[in-house]
Scaffold this motif. Structure first.
Motif, PDB file in Angstrom:
ATOM      1  N   MET A 113      -8.455  10.789   9.221  1.00 41.19           N
ATOM      2  CA  MET A 113      -7.295  10.087   9.777  1.00 41.19           C
ATOM      3  C   MET A 113      -6.725   9.127   8.728  1.00 41.19           C
ATOM      4  SD  MET A 113      -7.054   7.819  13.262  1.00 41.19           S
ATOM      5  CE  MET A 113      -5.486   7.143  13.769  1.00 41.19           C
ATOM      6  N   THR A 114      -5.402   9.164   8.547  1.00 44.30           N
ATOM      7  CA  THR A 114      -4.759   8.342   7.530  1.00 44.30           C
ATOM      8  C   THR A 114      -4.661   6.898   8.000  1.00 44.30           C
ATOM      9  OG1 THR A 114      -3.443  10.244   6.857  1.00 44.30           O
ATOM     10  CG2 THR A 114      -2.716   8.074   6.107  1.00 44.30           C
ATOM     11  N   LYS A 115      -5.070   5.986   7.126  1.00 47.17           N
ATOM     12  CA  LYS A 115      -4.990   4.570   7.432  1.00 47.17           C
ATOM     13  C   LYS A 115      -3.825   3.957   6.670  1.00 47.17           C
ATOM     14  CE  LYS A 115      -9.921   3.923   8.387  1.00 47.17           C
ATOM     15  NZ  LYS A 115     -11.141   3.163   8.034  1.00 47.17           N
ATOM     16  N   PHE A 116      -3.056   3.113   7.346  1.00 39.85           N
ATOM     17  CA  PHE A 116      -1.907   2.459   6.734  1.00 39.85           C
ATOM     18  C   PHE A 116      -2.240   0.995   6.492  1.00 39.85           C
ATOM     19  CE2 PHE A 116      -0.060   5.983   9.142  1.00 39.85           C
ATOM     20  CZ  PHE A 116       0.699   6.596   8.163  1.00 39.85           C
ATOM     21  N   SER A 117      -1.945   0.533   5.300  1.00 38.92           N
ATOM     22  CA  SER A 117      -2.142  -0.872   4.981  1.00 38.92           C
ATOM     23  C   SER A 117      -1.050  -1.702   5.638  1.00 38.92           C
ATOM     24  CB  SER A 117      -2.101  -1.067   3.461  1.00 38.92           C
ATOM     25  OG  SER A 117      -0.820  -0.702   2.959  1.00 38.92           O
ATOM     26  N   PRO A 118      -1.276  -2.998   5.820  1.00 37.42           N
ATOM     27  CA  PRO A 118      -0.234  -3.864   6.411  1.00 37.42           C
ATOM     28  C   PRO A 118       1.082  -3.814   5.627  1.00 37.42           C
ATOM     29  CG  PRO A 118      -2.342  -4.990   6.391  1.00 37.42           C
ATOM     30  CD  PRO A 118      -2.540  -3.713   5.612  1.00 37.42           C
ATOM     31  N   GLY A 119       0.975  -3.714   4.293  1.00 39.96           N
ATOM     32  CA  GLY A 119       2.187  -3.655   3.473  1.00 39.96           C
ATOM     33  C   GLY A 119       3.003  -2.407   3.759  1.00 39.96           C
ATOM     34  N   ARG A 120       2.315  -1.268   3.883  1.00 38.93           N
ATOM     35  CA  ARG A 120       3.020  -0.018   4.157  1.00 38.93           C
ATOM     36  C   ARG A 120       3.604  -0.016   5.568  1.00 38.93           C
ATOM     37  NH1 ARG A 120       0.930   5.722   2.143  1.00 38.93           N
ATOM     38  NH2 ARG A 120       1.514   4.600   0.244  1.00 38.93           N
ATOM     39  N   LEU A 121       2.863  -0.566   6.534  1.00 42.78           N
ATOM     40  CA  LEU A 121       3.393  -0.659   7.901  1.00 42.78           C
ATOM     41  C   LEU A 121       4.647  -1.522   7.937  1.00 42.78           C
ATOM     42  CD1 LEU A 121       0.107  -1.102   9.989  1.00 42.78           C
ATOM     43  CD2 LEU A 121       1.620   0.900   9.944  1.00 42.78           C
ATOM     44  N   PHE A 122       4.664  -2.597   7.156  1.00 40.48           N
ATOM     45  CA  PHE A 122       5.843  -3.457   7.104  1.00 40.48           C
ATOM     46  C   PHE A 122       7.034  -2.706   6.512  1.00 40.48           C
ATOM     47  CE2 PHE A 122       8.486  -6.520   4.756  1.00 40.48           C
ATOM     48  CZ  PHE A 122       8.899  -7.316   5.821  1.00 40.48           C
ATOM     49  N   ILE A 123       6.788  -1.912   5.476  1.00 35.64           N
ATOM     50  CA  ILE A 123       7.867  -1.122   4.860  1.00 35.64           C
ATOM     51  C   ILE A 123       8.432  -0.128   5.859  1.00 35.64           C
ATOM     52  CG2 ILE A 123       8.376   0.609   3.096  1.00 35.64           C
ATOM     53  CD1 ILE A 123       6.386  -0.815   1.279  1.00 35.64           C
ATOM     54  N   TYR A 124       7.538   0.564   6.599  1.00 38.92           N
ATOM     55  CA  TYR A 124       7.998   1.518   7.602  1.00 38.92           C
ATOM     56  C   TYR A 124       8.797   0.825   8.697  1.00 38.92           C
ATOM     57  CZ  TYR A 124       5.268   5.404   5.717  1.00 38.92           C
ATOM     58  OH  TYR A 124       4.791   6.406   4.926  1.00 38.92           O
ATOM     59  N   PHE A 125       8.347  -0.368   9.082  1.00 37.86           N
ATOM     60  CA  PHE A 125       9.063  -1.118  10.103  1.00 37.86           C
ATOM     61  C   PHE A 125      10.480  -1.465   9.639  1.00 37.86           C
ATOM     62  CE2 PHE A 125      10.367  -5.341  11.642  1.00 37.86           C
ATOM     63  CZ  PHE A 125      10.460  -5.079  12.994  1.00 37.86           C
ATOM     64  N   LEU A 169      12.241   0.094   7.341  1.00 37.96           N
ATOM     65  CA  LEU A 169      13.029   1.321   7.233  1.00 37.96           C
ATOM     66  C   LEU A 169      13.516   1.785   8.602  1.00 37.96           C
ATOM     67  CD1 LEU A 169      10.934   3.347   4.606  1.00 37.96           C
ATOM     68  CD2 LEU A 169      13.143   2.225   4.251  1.00 37.96           C
ATOM     69  N   ILE A 170      12.636   1.743   9.590  1.00 37.11           N
ATOM     70  CA  ILE A 170      13.019   2.151  10.948  1.00 37.11           C
ATOM     71  C   ILE A 170      14.068   1.206  11.519  1.00 37.11           C
ATOM     72  CG2 ILE A 170      12.175   2.442  13.302  1.00 37.11           C
ATOM     73  CD1 ILE A 170       9.509   3.356  12.122  1.00 37.11           C
ATOM     74  N   LEU A 171      13.915  -0.078  11.241  1.00 39.42           N
ATOM     75  CA  LEU A 171      14.876  -1.058  11.729  1.00 39.42           C
ATOM     76  C   LEU A 171      16.267  -0.810  11.157  1.00 39.42           C
ATOM     77  CD1 LEU A 171      15.531  -3.681  13.265  1.00 39.42           C
ATOM     78  CD2 LEU A 171      14.829  -4.946  11.204  1.00 39.42           C
ATOM     79  N   PHE A 172      16.343  -0.612   9.834  1.00 39.49           N
ATOM     80  CA  PHE A 172      17.639  -0.366   9.211  1.00 39.49           C
ATOM     81  C   PHE A 172      18.221   0.972   9.647  1.00 39.49           C
ATOM     82  CE2 PHE A 172      16.438  -3.741   6.223  1.00 39.49           C
ATOM     83  CZ  PHE A 172      17.640  -4.424   6.124  1.00 39.49           C
ATOM     84  N   CYS A 173      17.368   1.954   9.862  1.00 42.89           N
ATOM     85  CA  CYS A 173      17.829   3.253  10.355  1.00 42.89           C
ATOM     86  C   CYS A 173      18.435   3.112  11.750  1.00 42.89           C
ATOM     87  CB  CYS A 173      16.670   4.240  10.366  1.00 42.89           C
ATOM     88  SG  CYS A 173      17.131   5.919  10.851  1.00 42.89           S
ATOM     89  N   ALA A 174      17.770   2.338  12.610  1.00 43.06           N
ATOM     90  CA  ALA A 174      18.281   2.118  13.961  1.00 43.06           C
ATOM     91  C   ALA A 174      19.616   1.390  13.932  1.00 43.06           C
ATOM     92  CB  ALA A 174      17.263   1.324  14.780  1.00 43.06           C
ATOM     93  N   ILE A 175      19.748   0.383  13.060  1.00 44.73           N
ATOM     94  CA  ILE A 175      21.013  -0.352  12.942  1.00 44.73           C
ATOM     95  C   ILE A 175      22.113   0.570  12.441  1.00 44.73           C
ATOM     96  CG2 ILE A 175      22.184  -2.214  11.701  1.00 44.73           C
ATOM     97  CD1 ILE A 175      19.514  -3.713  11.675  1.00 44.73           C
TER      98      ILE A 175
END
Length: 284
Positions: free
Chosen positions: A1-13, A15-21
């Motif tokens: 199972m792939t583990k995401f670091s806090p830094g990568r989770l923040f980047i994804y967040f 990206l998703i936020l700007f995509c939604a906007i």
């Protein structure tokens, strides 16, 4: 199972936020196009329709309109195709020839020629309106689809030539020299060697040119006649000439219809866009 670091989770967040906007206006347009007028006036922009109706789409297309003031965008939609497809094909082919010549068939003044074409990239549309109108009038192409094709081919050649020149510079000159030693001529090398390896940059030119031509309003409103207007002009007329109650659902449906072809082109050929832009960045 792939583990995401806090830094990568923040980047994804982020990206998703700007995509939604970025997609929020499209969502509002889509929801509004399926709402009734009372629902639009009384509801929230992001709320789902109380009753899903398709009347606005039929009216925007022209299938549910009566009278002269509500003819929809159907005819103008096909006008844009009649203009965009030949303009994209011609400008891409001539741009490929120009880029091939500048990259591998140097002639006296070729650098100056290329510099002048680069200068043409920075000429605003508004500067050429009157000279181009006079030219179209002398050729008998004013207010015609052929005239619009001519305008977009001339203006698009600057960009297609630049794209193909930068791509062909990365092709080893020894390949062209070897073909010449084998007796291949100018057009043989171009059609048998250059074009087959040019798929990425061809897709870039198609996406670039189709998007620019399809979304153009200035040339369309200046150089077209009543029976050759593209869909951007029709969309403007539909939005600004409504009488009585403002039909926002029809306006939104018409805007989405106008955007569908470019969206389709990006979905089908978008994977080649970045690949084609970076294909000529490294020589050899």
């Amino acid at each position: 199972m792939t583990k995401f670091s806090p830094g990568r989770l923040f980047i994804y967040f982020i990206l998703i936020l700007f995509c939604a906007i970025y997609l929020m206006p499209l969502l509002v347009m889509l929801l509004t196009s399926f709402k009734t007028l009372p629902d639009i006036r009384g509801g929230n922009l992001l709320s789902l329709p109380e009753v899903w109706v398709f009347e606005a789409w039929f009216k925007a297309w022209g299938s549910a309109c009566t009278g002269v003031t509500c003819e929809g965008v159907k005819g103008y939609f096909w006008n844009s195709f009649k203009m965009a497809i030949p303009a994209v094909f011609i400008s891409t082919l001539i741009g490929a020839l120009n880029g091939y010549v500048i990259a591998h068939w140097r002639f006296k003044g070729s650098n100056l020629f290329f510099a002048l074409m680069l200068f043409g990239c920075f000429i605003p549309f508004q500067v050429i309106l009157l000279p181009m109108a006079a030219t179209l009038g002398k050729f008998g192409l004013a207010n015609t689809t052929t005239g619009l094709v001519f305008v977009h081919v001339v203006y698009g050649l600057v960009f297609t030539t630049l794209f193909f020149r930068n791509f062909y510079v990365s092709v080893p000159g020894e390949l062209v020299k070897a073909a010449k030693l084998d007796g291949a001529g100018f057009f043989t090398i171009f059609f048998k060697i250059m074009l087959p390896i040019s798929k990425p940059i061809i897709m870039v030119c198609i996406i670039w040119q189709f998007t620019q031509i399809w979304n153009d309003f200035l040339f369309g409103v200046v150089y077209s006649g009543s029976d050759s207007q593209p869909i951007t002009v029709a969309l403007n007329n539909l939005v600004n000439t409504s009488t009585g109650v403002k039909e926002y659902n029809v306006d939104m449906a018409a805007a989405i219809i106008a955007a569908l072809p470019t969206l389709f082109v990006y979905v089908v050929a978008g994977k080649y866009f970045v690949r084609g832009l970076t294909a000529g960045s490294v020589k050899g």
